[in-house]
Scaffold this motif. Sequence first.
Motif, PDB file in Angstrom:
ATOM      1  N   PHE A 141       0.831  -1.197   0.000  1.00 50.93           N
ATOM      2  CA  PHE A 141       0.000   0.000   0.000  1.00 50.93           C
ATOM      3  C   PHE A 141       0.877   1.263   0.000  1.00 50.93           C
ATOM      4  N   PRO A 142       1.243   1.799  -1.169  1.00 49.16           N
ATOM      5  CA  PRO A 142       1.996   3.052  -1.197  1.00 49.16           C
ATOM      6  C   PRO A 142       1.134   4.197  -0.658  1.00 49.16           C
ATOM      7  N   MET A 166       1.014  -5.830   4.091  1.00 52.72           N
ATOM      8  CA  MET A 166       0.494  -6.870   4.965  1.00 52.72           C
ATOM      9  C   MET A 166       0.729  -8.207   4.292  1.00 52.72           C
ATOM     10  N   GLU A 167       1.046  -9.205   5.094  1.00 47.76           N
ATOM     11  CA  GLU A 167       1.207 -10.571   4.602  1.00 47.76           C
ATOM     12  C   GLU A 167       0.382 -11.508   5.469  1.00 47.76           C
ATOM     13  N   ILE A 168      -0.151 -12.536   4.853  1.00 46.90           N
ATOM     14  CA  ILE A 168      -0.775 -13.596   5.636  1.00 46.90           C
ATOM     15  C   ILE A 168      -0.421 -14.945   5.022  1.00 46.90           C
ATOM     16  N   PHE A 174       0.864 -13.750  10.344  1.00 49.18           N
ATOM     17  CA  PHE A 174       0.347 -12.525   9.760  1.00 49.18           C
ATOM     18  C   PHE A 174       1.399 -11.459  10.025  1.00 49.18           C
ATOM     19  N   ALA A 175       1.704 -10.627   9.032  1.00 46.74           N
ATOM     20  CA  ALA A 175       2.742  -9.616   9.201  1.00 46.74           C
ATOM     21  C   ALA A 175       2.249  -8.250   8.746  1.00 46.74           C
ATOM     22  N   GLU A 189       5.522  -9.535  13.204  1.00 45.35           N
ATOM     23  CA  GLU A 189       4.893 -10.790  12.789  1.00 45.35           C
ATOM     24  C   GLU A 189       4.101 -11.386  13.940  1.00 45.35           C
ATOM     25  N   PHE A 190       2.925 -11.897  13.613  1.00 42.71           N
ATOM     26  CA  PHE A 190       2.030 -12.479  14.604  1.00 42.71           C
ATOM     27  C   PHE A 190       1.888 -13.984  14.352  1.00 42.71           C
ATOM     28  N   ASP A 191       1.942 -14.750  15.413  1.00 43.92           N
ATOM     29  CA  ASP A 191       1.912 -16.205  15.343  1.00 43.92           C
ATOM     30  C   ASP A 191       0.462 -16.690  15.250  1.00 43.92           C
TER      31      ASP A 191
END
Length: 206
Positions: A141-142, A166-168, A174-175, A189-191
């Motif tokens: 998202f620029p 964002m990454e999933i 999830f990042a 990063e979320f576990d």
Amino acid sequence: MARHTAFAAICVGICAAGATLGGCDRPAETAAPADVFLANVAEYCGKAFSGRVVANEPPADADPFADKNLVMHVRGCEQPSRELRIPFHVGDDRSRTWILSRTDSGLRLKHDHRHEDGSEDKVTIYGGDTVDSGSATRQEFPVDRESVALFQREGLKASVENTWAMEIHPGNIFAYELTRPGGRKFRVEFDLTEATELPPPPWGHE
């Protein structure tokens, strides 16, 4: 099976809202990456997960995230095919909520910042839209024009070149990530392998 079921439910919601995926009979594997990404995040509606900062460059003199319990909570799922709200709690600070929404061309990320009394911070509802299709696991998202104007008005000159991501990776992490030219990189990063206790609602969204 769980991911397929979640995607099918969101497909129904999208069609009911009048959006197009080429028809609800369109296979999930050929759906727009933005819709698959949103569906993957929506699988975790109602759950919270602990995280840790994996990159914070260059290091800040006073790091607001150091030694704090970091928790994301996927809530605000009334229209999961169109919008998700994800509070990001930093210790007892409940001021931050990520708003992830579907646009005609992709996804939009906005940052809702509130004070403890629920009032809006002077720097809030900033972010940007995707400029390409991205993937089912990563969206970037620029910074948008409105956010650039906000940052300039508030003297936050470094932020006018922000790009958020964002990454999933379902069942893994999830990042959330922020980068800008000059070497700035922040990533948490979320576990997703183990849910944690639900936090209180974010400020202003009781």
